[in-house]
Design a protein around this motif. Structure first.
Motif, PDB file in Angstrom:
ATOM      1  N   ALA A 116       0.823  -1.206   0.000  1.00 46.44           N
ATOM      2  CA  ALA A 116       0.000   0.000   0.000  1.00 46.44           C
ATOM      3  C   ALA A 116       0.860   1.261   0.000  1.00 46.44           C
ATOM      4  CB  ALA A 116      -0.935  -0.022   1.206  1.00 46.44           C
ATOM      5  N   ALA A 117       1.912   1.260   0.844  1.00 52.08           N
ATOM      6  CA  ALA A 117       2.784   2.430   0.920  1.00 52.08           C
ATOM      7  C   ALA A 117       3.511   2.667  -0.401  1.00 52.08           C
ATOM      8  CB  ALA A 117       3.789   2.258   2.061  1.00 52.08           C
ATOM      9  N   ALA A 118       4.061   1.604  -0.985  1.00 49.31           N
ATOM     10  CA  ALA A 118       4.787   1.742  -2.255  1.00 49.31           C
ATOM     11  C   ALA A 118       3.857   2.170  -3.374  1.00 49.31           C
ATOM     12  CB  ALA A 118       5.466   0.416  -2.592  1.00 49.31           C
ATOM     13  N   CYS A 119       2.630   1.649  -3.366  1.00 51.61           N
ATOM     14  CA  CYS A 119       1.653   2.044  -4.384  1.00 51.61           C
ATOM     15  C   CYS A 119       1.384   3.544  -4.298  1.00 51.61           C
ATOM     16  CB  CYS A 119       0.370   1.241  -4.188  1.00 51.61           C
ATOM     17  SG  CYS A 119      -0.889   1.525  -5.445  1.00 51.61           S
ATOM     18  N   ALA A 120       1.201   4.051  -3.081  1.00 52.28           N
ATOM     19  CA  ALA A 120       0.966   5.484  -2.899  1.00 52.28           C
ATOM     20  C   ALA A 120       2.175   6.304  -3.340  1.00 52.28           C
ATOM     21  CB  ALA A 120       0.636   5.768  -1.440  1.00 52.28           C
ATOM     22  N   TRP A 121       3.357   5.842  -2.958  1.00 57.72           N
ATOM     23  CA  TRP A 121       4.584   6.562  -3.305  1.00 57.72           C
ATOM     24  C   TRP A 121       4.787   6.631  -4.821  1.00 57.72           C
ATOM     25  CZ3 TRP A 121       9.394   3.910  -4.825  1.00 57.72           C
ATOM     26  CH2 TRP A 121      10.477   4.784  -4.956  1.00 57.72           C
ATOM     27  N   GLY A 122       4.595   5.509  -5.498  1.00 60.73           N
ATOM     28  CA  GLY A 122       4.788   5.510  -6.939  1.00 60.73           C
ATOM     29  C   GLY A 122       3.742   6.318  -7.678  1.00 60.73           C
ATOM     30  N   ALA A 123       2.474   6.197  -7.279  1.00 57.35           N
ATOM     31  CA  ALA A 123       1.407   6.905  -7.972  1.00 57.35           C
ATOM     32  C   ALA A 123       1.521   8.411  -7.793  1.00 57.35           C
ATOM     33  CB  ALA A 123       0.051   6.413  -7.469  1.00 57.35           C
ATOM     34  N   ILE A 178      -4.866   7.959  -2.564  1.00 50.93           N
ATOM     35  CA  ILE A 178      -6.065   7.208  -2.958  1.00 50.93           C
ATOM     36  C   ILE A 178      -5.673   5.862  -3.546  1.00 50.93           C
ATOM     37  CG2 ILE A 178      -7.973   7.158  -4.616  1.00 50.93           C
ATOM     38  CD1 ILE A 178      -8.239  10.195  -4.147  1.00 50.93           C
ATOM     39  N   ALA A 179      -4.649   5.842  -4.397  1.00 49.84           N
ATOM     40  CA  ALA A 179      -4.212   4.575  -4.999  1.00 49.84           C
ATOM     41  C   ALA A 179      -3.733   3.600  -3.925  1.00 49.84           C
ATOM     42  CB  ALA A 179      -3.099   4.841  -6.016  1.00 49.84           C
ATOM     43  N   GLY A 180      -2.916   4.079  -2.992  1.00 54.58           N
ATOM     44  CA  GLY A 180      -2.426   3.205  -1.930  1.00 54.58           C
ATOM     45  C   GLY A 180      -3.539   2.700  -1.032  1.00 54.58           C
ATOM     46  N   ALA A 181      -4.511   3.576  -0.733  1.00 60.70           N
ATOM     47  CA  ALA A 181      -5.633   3.166   0.106  1.00 60.70           C
ATOM     48  C   ALA A 181      -6.510   2.144  -0.606  1.00 60.70           C
ATOM     49  CB  ALA A 181      -6.454   4.387   0.504  1.00 60.70           C
ATOM     50  N   LEU A 182      -6.710   2.323  -1.906  1.00 60.48           N
ATOM     51  CA  LEU A 182      -7.501   1.358  -2.674  1.00 60.48           C
ATOM     52  C   LEU A 182      -6.860  -0.020  -2.649  1.00 60.48           C
ATOM     53  CD1 LEU A 182      -8.531   3.517  -5.772  1.00 60.48           C
ATOM     54  CD2 LEU A 182     -10.097   2.497  -4.102  1.00 60.48           C
ATOM     55  N   LEU A 183      -5.542  -0.060  -2.832  1.00 63.43           N
ATOM     56  CA  LEU A 183      -4.858  -1.358  -2.791  1.00 63.43           C
ATOM     57  C   LEU A 183      -4.888  -1.932  -1.379  1.00 63.43           C
ATOM     58  CD1 LEU A 183      -3.185  -3.540  -4.177  1.00 63.43           C
ATOM     59  CD2 LEU A 183      -1.138  -2.188  -3.676  1.00 63.43           C
ATOM     60  N   LEU A 204      -4.775   3.294 -12.022  1.00 62.05           N
ATOM     61  CA  LEU A 204      -5.757   3.713 -13.026  1.00 62.05           C
ATOM     62  C   LEU A 204      -7.007   4.267 -12.363  1.00 62.05           C
ATOM     63  CD1 LEU A 204      -5.402   0.776 -15.585  1.00 62.05           C
ATOM     64  CD2 LEU A 204      -4.503   3.106 -15.798  1.00 62.05           C
ATOM     65  N   ALA A 205      -7.432   3.653 -11.264  1.00 63.10           N
ATOM     66  CA  ALA A 205      -8.604   4.152 -10.542  1.00 63.10           C
ATOM     67  C   ALA A 205      -8.334   5.548  -9.987  1.00 63.10           C
ATOM     68  CB  ALA A 205      -8.976   3.190  -9.420  1.00 63.10           C
TER      69      ALA A 205
END
Length: 565
Positions: free
Chosen positions: A109-116, A127-132, A343-344
């Motif tokens: 989740a953290a990496a997803c947020a950081w990258g997005a 939002i991306a990290g929270a969704l994942l 994408l979301a």
């Protein structure tokens, strides 16, 4: 403070990845402590880790007396470190083995947020990290002590770093040596946890980007001069040690007996046609389901933007590979759920069209109702009156997540819809994993047997009964993990031999007649301590387990002779 200003504050700098990780922790934590050990993979992994700690052999993986040459050693090392830090191997506390999975979900989740954030801004990243982090598949894997949550975390970390390196060459924020280091560390961890899967995802993403753009100039930012050396330095020592220790048997077994059958056909009855992963996406990605249509529309209309393009190259090639592979399990596509979340999040940067809103609302409402129906189906088939409250809470919250999210989405409040749906989903998932599921007694036969043996002072580690317990007709790893490594999984004659030596025996009803015959042949009498009736959910068969002890008085050890004066 408005919603927009709150989101802006929470997403700035390190706060975005931190809050995404905390949400993933809250989503997975209830199941870590509440769920009994699961069959079969979780208990096999946990038992193999327990044996590492018992024997001190941290190179060769074993399950009882059998070598377990299917996956690399990474998850076992992480679990061993966790158990050593917070528990003890003799306690057999499954939650201690699950902490690496929870940390893996938090990392994802953290990496997803950081990258997005590099492509869609800090609020979009959060939002991306929270969704994942709130997605049902990841928050479920977060409390299962096996490889998949940690693999997801390592792959998302590597791909987030890769995305930032790619974005830096396309006008995005600069990516320094730390970003390159995280890319290679993520790949190394993925290799140690589940072999080539992480490397495959990264290579497919790179190839797709290079083919799409017909440019490879950005690859110079990957640190290709030192990165592969670092990877070999981290993975190589164990690879060399296990090769020497097993005379190469680890690699031949892992490749020919595990990987090759999965590519050739439906390995271990897990075959399914193409489309399997797509069919389950609405339930497994929930509550992200509400934004999947909007994300796909944004993917097409904004495909020339670097962040959207990267997400597509991350998502599509790997998804196709898993759909075409004959062997399919629901968690295989988890490493690309981060791309769906990107994408979301991208879709939320602009007003959603009518088609995206209504389609997403329909999918989300349907998914919520199906999940609620599954909760009540579990109650109907395996629950008791005491489980009604937990079922109502879990089912009601998951249904509300879909229905309220759909209502708000249709009424042009997409950010409010997804925040509401995420909050209700996390609460509903907690009620399911910590309230309803652990109370469904027929599903937890091994845990019930272990509790009975413990209450009767028959567990060998309690020091009152001889070791090992013999088990006939039932060989689930959860029982081995609960009773201890020496547990004898054998035939009815082995159970009779245990009775003859005043050890406890657990006999499944199908083996009862042969067990009784073996007792008669030896002239033994037994007393049934208790009976456990349930369902073996690994194969769908009912199970009746009877716990026996010798009915004769246990002989006392002769007293030691007195020393002469």
């Amino acid at each position: 403070m408005t919603f927009q200003s709150s989101l802006q504050w929470a997403s700035q700098g390190w706060r975005g990845p931190l809050f995404a990780a905390l949400l993933a922790m809250v989503a997975g934590l209830p199941g870590v402590f509440a769920m009994p050990p699961l069959d079969r993979d979780e208990s096999r992994f946990a038992q193999a880790t327990a044996q590492m700690l018992e024997t001190g052999d941290f190179v060769v993986i074993r399950y009882q007396d059998e070598p377990r040459f299917k996956k690399p050693v990474g998850i076992h090392w992480l679990q061993a470190a966790s158990v050593s830090a917070v528990s003890a191997v003799e306690d057999r506390e499954i939650w201690a083995y699950r902490l690496p999975s929870l940390l893996g979900a938090m990392l994802a989740a953290a990496a997803c947020a950081w990258g997005a954030a590099a492509f869609f801004g800090a609020p979009g990243g959060l939002i991306a990290g929270a969704l994942l982090g709130s997605s049902l598949l990841l928050s479920t894997e977060a409390f299962i002590a096996k490889t998949d949550a940690v693999l997801c975390g390592s792959v998302v970390l590597a791909l987030a770093a890769l995305g930032r390196i790619y974005g830096a060459a396309r006008g995005g924020p600069p990516a320094g040596w730390r970003t390159r280091l995280l890319f290679w560390l993520g790949l190394s961890l993925a290799l140690l946890v589940k072999g080539p899967v992480g490397l495959m995802v990264a290579l497919l993403t790179i190839i797709a980007l290079v083919v799409w753009e017909r440019r490879a100039d950005w690859l110079g930012g990957l640190g290709l001069t030192w990165g592969p050396i670092l990877l070999v330095g981290l993975v190589g020592p164990w690879a060399w040690a296990v090769t020497v220790a097993t005379d190469g048997a680890f690699w031949s077994t892992a490749l020919m007996s595990d990987l090759a059958p999965k590519l050739a056909g439906g390995h271990e009855t897990h075959g399914a046609p193409p489309g399997y992963h797509l069919l389950g996406l609405s339930l497994l990605a929930f509550p992200m389901t509400l934004l999947i249509p909007a994300g796909l529309i944004a993917a097409w209309t904004r495909r020339h933007e670097p962040g959207v393009r990267f997400a597509l190259c991350w998502l599509i090639p790997t998804w196709i590979v898993f759909e075409l592979a004959p062997t399919k399990l629901v968690h295989y596509t988890l490493p690309v759920y981060g791309a769906l979340a990107w994408l979301a999040a991208a879709a939320l940067q602009a007003p959603l069209g009518r088609i995206a809103r209504w389609t997403g609302a329909g999918l989300g409402a349907l998914a919520g109702l199906i999940l609620a129906g599954l909760c009540f189906a579990l109650l109907s088939n395996f629950g008791a009156a005491a489980d009604v409250t937990a079922a109502a809470a879990a089912g009601g919250l998951l249904a509300a997540a879909g229905l309220l999210g759909a209502f708000m989405l249709v009424n042009r409040a997409p950010r409010g819809a997804i925040v509401t749906a995420m909050a209700l989903t996390v609460l509903g998932h907690g009620a399911l994993s910590a309230g309803l599921a652990p109370g469904l007694a027929p599903l937890w036969s091994s845990a019930r047997v272990a509790r009975i043996l413990e209450s009767e002072r028959l567990l060998p580690r309690q020091g009152m009964a001889p070791s090992p317990v013999a088990v006939a007709g039932y060989a689930e790893p959860s029982l081995v993990f609960a009773l201890g490594t020496p547990t004898k999984l054998g035939a009815p004659a082995d159970a009779a031999q245990a009775i003859a030596t005043f050890r406890p025996a657990v006999v499944e009803a199908a083996s009862e007649a042969d067990f009784r015959q073996a007792l008669d042949d030896r002239g033994l009498r037994v007393r049934m301590v208790r009976q456990v009736t349930g369902l073996n959910y690994s194969n769908g068969r009912p199970v009746v387990l009877r716990i026996y002890v010798n009915d004769a008085p246990r002989p006392q050890a002769p007293a030691a002779p007195e020393a002469p004066p």
